[in-house]
Design a protein around this motif. Structure first.
Motif, mmCIF file in Angstrom:
data_model
loop_
_atom_site.group_PDB
_atom_site.id
_atom_site.type_symbol
_atom_site.label_atom_id
_atom_site.label_comp_id
_atom_site.label_asym_id
_atom_site.label_seq_id
_atom_site.Cartn_x
_atom_site.Cartn_y
_atom_site.Cartn_z
ATOM 1 N N GLN A 1 -8.270 -2.420 0.395
ATOM 2 C CA GLN A 1 -7.691 -1.732 1.549
ATOM 3 C C GLN A 1 -8.798 -1.150 2.438
ATOM 4 O O GLN A 1 -8.758 -1.279 3.666
ATOM 5 C CB GLN A 1 -6.788 -0.599 1.031
ATOM 6 N N ALA A 2 -9.807 -0.554 1.801
ATOM 7 C CA ALA A 2 -10.888 0.079 2.552
ATOM 8 C C ALA A 2 -11.655 -0.955 3.381
ATOM 9 O O ALA A 2 -12.056 -0.672 4.514
ATOM 10 C CB ALA A 2 -11.831 0.804 1.598
ATOM 11 N N PHE B 1 -11.594 7.027 1.300
ATOM 12 C CA PHE B 1 -11.672 6.183 2.491
ATOM 13 C C PHE B 1 -10.770 6.674 3.625
ATOM 14 O O PHE B 1 -10.515 5.957 4.579
ATOM 15 C CB PHE B 1 -11.341 4.732 2.122
ATOM 16 N N ASP B 2 -10.263 7.920 3.517
ATOM 17 C CA ASP B 2 -9.385 8.443 4.561
ATOM 18 C C ASP B 2 -10.135 8.695 5.864
ATOM 19 O O ASP B 2 -9.653 8.374 6.943
ATOM 20 C CB ASP B 2 -8.716 9.746 4.092
ATOM 21 N N CYS C 1 0.823 -1.216 0.000
ATOM 22 C CA CYS C 1 0.000 0.000 0.000
ATOM 23 C C CYS C 1 0.858 1.268 0.000
ATOM 24 O O CYS C 1 0.425 2.302 -0.484
ATOM 25 C CB CYS C 1 -0.914 0.019 1.207
ATOM 26 N N MET C 2 2.074 1.165 0.572
ATOM 27 C CA MET C 2 2.838 2.409 0.785
ATOM 28 C C MET C 2 3.219 3.123 -0.512
ATOM 29 O O MET C 2 3.409 4.321 -0.495
ATOM 30 C CB MET C 2 4.070 2.150 1.659
ATOM 31 N N PHE C 3 3.307 2.402 -1.624
ATOM 32 C CA PHE C 3 3.632 3.127 -2.861
ATOM 33 C C PHE C 3 2.574 2.917 -3.938
ATOM 34 O O PHE C 3 2.775 3.293 -5.083
ATOM 35 C CB PHE C 3 5.017 2.737 -3.387
ATOM 36 N N SER D 1 -3.852 3.467 -3.297
ATOM 37 C CA SER D 1 -4.013 3.588 -1.851
ATOM 38 C C SER D 1 -4.932 4.754 -1.492
ATOM 39 O O SER D 1 -4.768 5.862 -2.004
ATOM 40 C CB SER D 1 -2.640 3.780 -1.190
ATOM 41 N N GLY D 2 -5.901 4.482 -0.641
ATOM 42 C CA GLY D 2 -6.876 5.509 -0.270
ATOM 43 C C GLY D 2 -8.118 5.463 -1.134
ATOM 44 O O GLY D 2 -9.155 6.010 -0.780
ATOM 45 N N GLN E 1 -13.805 8.179 6.365
ATOM 46 C CA GLN E 1 -14.936 7.312 6.726
ATOM 47 C C GLN E 1 -14.830 5.976 6.006
ATOM 48 O O GLN E 1 -14.329 5.893 4.889
ATOM 49 C CB GLN E 1 -16.261 8.014 6.435
ATOM 50 N N PRO E 2 -15.312 4.915 6.650
ATOM 51 C CA PRO E 2 -15.158 3.572 6.089
ATOM 52 C C PRO E 2 -15.944 3.364 4.809
ATOM 53 O O PRO E 2 -16.918 4.086 4.549
ATOM 54 C CB PRO E 2 -15.705 2.664 7.196
ATOM 55 N N ILE E 3 -15.533 2.380 4.048
ATOM 56 C CA ILE E 3 -16.278 1.983 2.849
ATOM 57 C C ILE E 3 -17.674 1.529 3.284
ATOM 58 O O ILE E 3 -17.835 0.885 4.319
ATOM 59 C CB ILE E 3 -15.540 0.870 2.079
ATOM 60 N N TYR F 1 -9.590 -1.800 6.348
ATOM 61 C CA TYR F 1 -9.735 -0.724 7.344
ATOM 62 C C TYR F 1 -11.051 -0.901 8.094
ATOM 63 O O TYR F 1 -11.117 -0.788 9.315
ATOM 64 C CB TYR F 1 -9.754 0.649 6.668
ATOM 65 N N ARG G 1 -8.817 11.523 0.329
ATOM 66 C CA ARG G 1 -9.210 10.367 -0.474
ATOM 67 C C ARG G 1 -10.481 9.751 0.116
ATOM 68 O O ARG G 1 -10.773 9.938 1.304
ATOM 69 C CB ARG G 1 -8.055 9.355 -0.498
#
Lengths: 235, 184
Positions: A110-111, A219-220, A98-100, A104-105, A222-224, A114, A217
């Motif tokens: 990923q969401a 999902f930064d 995810c870091m690159f 991401s976001g 609030q959750p999906i 999270y 972004r």
């Protein structure tokens, strides 16, 4: 159309006969997590993230149709654990950095992780050796991030009518293949619906990465499923 | 000097970039509160290289890419009551783990023989006894020893580190707020 009444986590929900649990729930404002489901596509039932317990049996909510008196368990501890295990498997089976990653976001995998509060997967990492196809001028395909949800296969067939992607082999060896020597040799165009359909960073447009600043972004904050997801518009 | 009753915290960076330790420093003025709350044992923050007693919490940055990383990690496990994996490298190997699907020899040849600008006429790959042997792949910490707690992020937000450390030291359950659980 006849009305069907059933319950999700004890709450009474009604929908039309023939509707899937996922769509009936969504129409009633109940979010059921999903990955392979995509607007305007025939449901696929491949990712199993939308699994719910229906009258005591585990079923995929995206393909199971509703019926009167059905008892659906969606947000129980057991189902959450089940979905977490599926997400963990999706993470360890590929190479998800995810870091690159440009996705991401904005990434649905990923969401969901999270949303389920996953801090580390419970299974050992497989670190498979997977190729990256950079041949196309406008789109790239990074197999490291592919979760085999089949969205691209179906969107290309059903919506773009091009049939650019296919699955080959089975089980552990199952992988995505393009119908040509490489992505550049297919009929894929950057304007195709399929280019925007990938839930992860596997199929991505080139030269548009990192456009949204961190913090803004989708999902930064609030959750999906908290109102920021593409909604399933057709019944 | 600190009183011996304070809980002791040890930190280390294994196969990481020290970015997570930078994120510890990012707790800003709360560093004073932290200094009141804990005593640092072995850590790059005070430059102590060895353990001199038991620690309440050990915080690990980075995964295990060589034998020395494994020894340090096992030493931490032996001396710490609670072991925390901090950051993506500790949790999934991170960027260094990108070599995991390549043979080790291929990586070494690329780095020391084939890369543009390399001057190595004798074709030597580093093999001095002082240099820790590389493992055939990079391991996340929880695949080497038991890890009790994870703080994801690359690096983890300073607030996530602060919340976790405070919860651990005050005996409360560790729960990261949604906006502090990040993989990037």
């Amino acid at each position: 159309m006849s009305n069907v009444t059933f319950t999700i986590d004890g709450r009474e929900v009604s929908g039309r006969a023939g509707q899937t649990i996922l769509k009936a729930a969504e129409a009633s404002g109940i979010y059921i997590p999903r990955l392979c489901a995509y607007k305007n596509l025939v449901p696929h039932g491949s990712c199993r993230v939308c699994s719910v317990r229906v009258n005591g049996r585990i079923q995929a909510a995206c393909v199971q149709t509703i019926s009167d008196g059905m008892v659906v368990e969606n947000d129980s501890a057991e189902i959450r654990e089940f979905r977490t295990a599926i997400l963990d498997m999706l993470f360890v089976e590929g190479n998800h950095y995810c870091m690159f990653c440009e996705k991401s976001g904005l990434c649905e995998l990923q969401a969901l992780a999270y949303r389920f509060g996953i801090t580390a997967p419970q299974y050992p990492f497989l670190n498979p050796d997977r190729p990256v196809d950079l041949s196309h001028p406008d789109v790239y395909l990074d197999h490291n991030r592919c979760i085999l949800c089949g969205r691209c296969v179906r969107v290309s067939q059903e919506l773009d009518h091009k049939n650019v992607f296919q699955f080959v082999d089975r089980g552990y060896r199952k992988r995505l293949q393009v119908n040509g020597e490489a992505l550049a040799a297919t009929r894929l165009a950057v304007t195709d619906e399929v280019t925007a359909s990938c839930p992860t960073g596997a199929l991505m447009r080139k030269r548009v990465g990192y456009a949204v600043p961190i913090g803004q972004r989708p999902f930064d904050a609030q959750p999906i499923g908290a109102g920021n997801l593409q909604t399933e518009d057709s019944p | 000097m600190s009183t011996p009753s304070k809980p002791r915290v040890a930190t280390t960076s294994l196969c990481g970039c020290f970015g997570c330790h930078m994120s510890i420093l990012d707790i800003d003025e709360r560093l004073f509160a932290l200094a009141d709350l804990v005593e640092f044992a072995r850590s790059p923050i005070n430059d102590y290289k060895e353990f001199d007693g038991r620690c309440a919490v050990g915080i690990i940055e980075g995964g295990c890419c060589n034998e020395e990383n494994v020894h340090v990690l096992e030493d931490f496990r032996k001396h710490c009551n609670i072991l925390v994996s901090m950051g993506e490298c500790a949790i999934n190997g991170g960027i260094p783990a990108m070599r995991n699907n390549l043979p080790l020899r291929e990586c070494l040849e690329e780095a020391y023989l084939k890369s543009p600008g390399i001057w190595n006429p004798a074709g030597i790959l580093p093999n001095d006894i002082e240099i820790p042997l590389l493992l055939h792949r990079v391991y996340p910490c929880h695949e080497v020893v038991k890890i009790d707690c994870f703080i994801p992020g690359c690096p983890p937000p300073a607030d996530a580190i602060w919340d976790t450390v405070v919860a651990l030291l005050t005996g409360k359950p560790v729960t990261l707020a949604y906006e502090r659980l990040k993989y990037d």
